[in-house]
Design an enzyme around this catalytic site. Structure first.
Site, short mmCIF file in Angstrom:
data_model
loop_
_atom_site.label_atom_id
_atom_site.label_comp_id
_atom_site.label_asym_id
_atom_site.label_seq_id
_atom_site.Cartn_x
_atom_site.Cartn_y
_atom_site.Cartn_z
N ASP A 1 -37.17 1.62 -9.81
CA ASP A 1 -36.04 2.54 -9.60
C ASP A 1 -36.36 3.91 -10.20
O ASP A 1 -36.09 4.95 -9.59
CB ASP A 1 -34.77 1.98 -10.25
CG ASP A 1 -34.11 0.91 -9.38
OD1 ASP A 1 -34.73 0.54 -8.37
OD2 ASP A 1 -33.01 0.45 -9.71
N THR B 1 -28.24 1.75 -5.55
CA THR B 1 -27.88 0.63 -4.66
C THR B 1 -26.54 0.00 -5.04
O THR B 1 -25.85 -0.53 -4.19
CB THR B 1 -28.98 -0.45 -4.71
OG1 THR B 1 -29.25 -0.77 -6.08
CG2 THR B 1 -30.25 0.02 -4.06
N THR B 2 -26.16 0.06 -6.32
CA THR B 2 -24.87 -0.50 -6.74
C THR B 2 -23.75 0.42 -6.31
O THR B 2 -22.74 -0.02 -5.73
CB THR B 2 -24.83 -0.70 -8.27
OG1 THR B 2 -25.97 -1.44 -8.68
CG2 THR B 2 -23.57 -1.42 -8.70
N ASP C 1 -29.52 -4.77 -11.14
CA ASP C 1 -29.94 -3.95 -9.99
C ASP C 1 -29.18 -4.43 -8.76
O ASP C 1 -29.33 -5.59 -8.34
CB ASP C 1 -31.45 -4.09 -9.79
CG ASP C 1 -31.94 -3.28 -8.61
OD1 ASP C 1 -31.66 -2.07 -8.57
OD2 ASP C 1 -32.58 -3.85 -7.72
#
Length: 545
Positions: free
Chosen positions: A408, A110-111, A77
């Site tokens: 998520d 988020t990545t 994550d």
């Protein structure tokens, strides 16, 4: 004139006694200006982006982050990796905050947002070396961003979130879980996520209150033992081993006052010189406890939940009175129980009334394995839709990562309830946006066309990273899919990471919320513009060493 040293500054006083400060010399500071400052900033940000790049996609690798006190986290994550990393550089910290803002706003992607920002900065570095001013680059990026967002919204498809028992939501949750450690059980966990979110969703306002979804983890068992409980789970047990393990039609009083005699607030000394004195004090204590228990029984309560502990004497009397009790329940859990059961938190025994009791269909104690691990489950709460996901796993790291994955997926489902438009995964959205920006750049008459082409090239980083992490030829795969998008005029062709045999992401059921992708592009562009506007970095020499 008097002098006082304050670090590297000097406090001076003139003849009239007025103080003034002489600052340290600029020579004692290290200073990066102009193109050197830009290069240093971009290199630092790119290093962070490279760290998380390999964790993208369903075949992405995990990272092990070892904390200062030896605690180990295994995750892919992006927000968690960056949050736990020890980042010192001031610009690199901006990318960490960027992933956090995406996590807070959207909860997923988020990545990707950090990888896009890193690629945009790499493209800016080439343009700066060619002599283009950073502000012109920022202007071009802004134009390109608006075109990219517009194209992503054009290719979005609206889904019916209620059709086929929420199948569209399950597909989106499966996409979010597909790149995680728990991908082997993504079908089961996606179903749990959708059930949990729909249970607490207010569909009239298109909103989801995440406070009502509690994710609890318990080490032991298999990941497939994870299940949804329509109620609340608290990691406690009944205070006396002989108390009943199940309470039907529970009427509970929720207390923040302890079962003990009142203590004087001033210092005191108790002098007991005889057995009679001790007996008298014991009887007073007993009478006090019995009065407290009588208040509870008068209200018609059959279960006591207390924020504080109580000693063996009070515990024994509660057991004798046939009142099951739970002690040391945390403040957050106490509030959740009060909301779910419709009860009031009571600060004094004298204030307990039947109207303030919380009501639940059943309260039961469940045990796990042979370790005597116990938890309390409160079910059948009419006043609230609170649910709990009980996660099981072989060790604490798996349980923690599963909880992050579920967060998520929950966010992904929530986003679709708010805005039911979806865009393709597999890098298809980025390639479609890249083609649109390139086409607009060819029509651009000003120098901004170079920045726009760099923006389009930066978007290609996502499909290339996905292909690379899946063991495919990154440039070859991307070129093939882009060609498909051009010839078929279907922007839903993406990288076939799992080698299913089709590049159509709609057929593969690989898609994500449109809001997530648009937020990625906007936030990444904002941060890159801010970094490009920095041309002077002044740092104390001892900090730079």
């Amino acid at each position: 004139m008097a002098n006082f040293n304050i670090g590297r500054s000097q406090m001076c006083v003139d003849e009239q006694g007025n103080p003034f400060i002489l600052m340290e010399e600029q020579a004692a500071k290290k200073r990066l200006q102009g193109i050197q400052a830009h290069k240093a900033n971009i290199l630092a940000a790119s290093a962070v982006a490279q760290t998380v790049r390999s964790s993208m996609g369903p075949r992405g690798m995990d990272k092990m982050v070892v904390g200062p006190d030896g605690d180990v986290i295994v995750t892919n994550d992006g927000a968690t990796i960056l949050e736990k990393m020890d980042v010192d550089h001031h610009i690199a910290k901006l990318l960490v905050e960027l992933s956090k803002s995406q996590d807070d706003e959207i909860g997923d992607g988020t990545t990707g947002i950090v990888v896009i920002a890193g690629a945009l900065l790499d493209g800016a570095m080439d343009l700066i070396e060619k002599g283009i001013h950073p502000l012109r680059i920022a202007t071009g990026y802004e134009k390109a961003c608006s075109i990219a967002v517009q194209r992503v919204e054009e290719i979005a498809r609206k889904v019916d979130i209620h059709a086929d028992d929420g199948e569209a939501l399950k597909k989106a949750a499966r996409t979010a879980l597909g790149s995680k450690v728990v991908s082997g059980r993504k079908d089961q966990l996606a179903k749990i996520c959708v059930q949990a979110v729909l249970a607490v969703a207010d569909l009239s306002r298109l909103d989801v209150n995440f406070d009502l979804i509690k994710v609890e983890g318990k080490v032991g068992g298999k990941l497939e033992d994870t299940h949804l409980i329509h109620g609340i789970v608290i990691d406690k047990d009944f205070s006396h081993p002989q108390m009943p393990k199940v309470v039907n039609d529970a009427k509970m009083c929720i207390l923040t006052c302890p079962f003990e005699p009142p203590k004087p607030k001033t210092k005191h000394k108790l002098d007991i010189r005889s057995g009679e004195d001790y007996k008298k004090m014991y009887e007073i204590e007993q009478a006090y406890f019995r009065t407290q228990i009588q208040h509870i029984k008068n209200a018609g309560c059959n279960l006591v939940i207390c924020q504080w502990g109580f000693d063996d004497e009070a515990n024994h009397l509660l057991y004798q009175a046939g009142l099951p009790a739970v002690r040391w329940v945390g403040g957050v859990e106490l509030e959740l129980i009060a909301i779910a059961t419709g009860g009031r938190i009571v600060p004094r025994f004298e204030e307990i009334t039947a109207e303030k009791l919380g009501k639940a269909g059943i309260v039961r104690e469940i045990t796990f394995g042979t370790t005597k691990d116990t938890m309390l489950v409160i079910e059948g709460c009419d006043k609230s839709k609170a649910v709990t996901v009980l996660v099981r796993g072989g060790n604490q790291m798996v349980v923690d990562e599963a909880k992050r994955c579920l967060h998520d997926a929950n966010c992904c489902v929530r986003n679709l309830i708010r805005d039911p438009r979806v865009v393709p995964g597999g890098g298809a959205s980025e390639m479609a946006a890249s083609l649109a920006v390139l086409s607009a750049a060819d029509q651009e008459q000003t120098i901004d066309q170079y920045s726009m082409k760099a923006f389009a090239q930066a978007l290609d980083t996502i499909p290339m990273a996905l292909a690379e992490n899946s063991g495919l030829s990154s440039i070859g795969e991307m070129a093939t899919v882009k060609g498909l998008q051009e010839t078929t005029q279907n922007a839903w062709h993406g990288v076939d990471c799992m080698q299913v045999g089709t590049t159509d992401m709609w057929e593969q059921s690989v898609y994500e919320a449109c809001a997530s992708k648009c937020s990625q592009l906007r936030l990444a562009t904002q941060v890159v513009k801010m970094i490009l506007k920095i041309d002077d970095v002044i740092t104390s020499a001892d900090v730079m060493q």
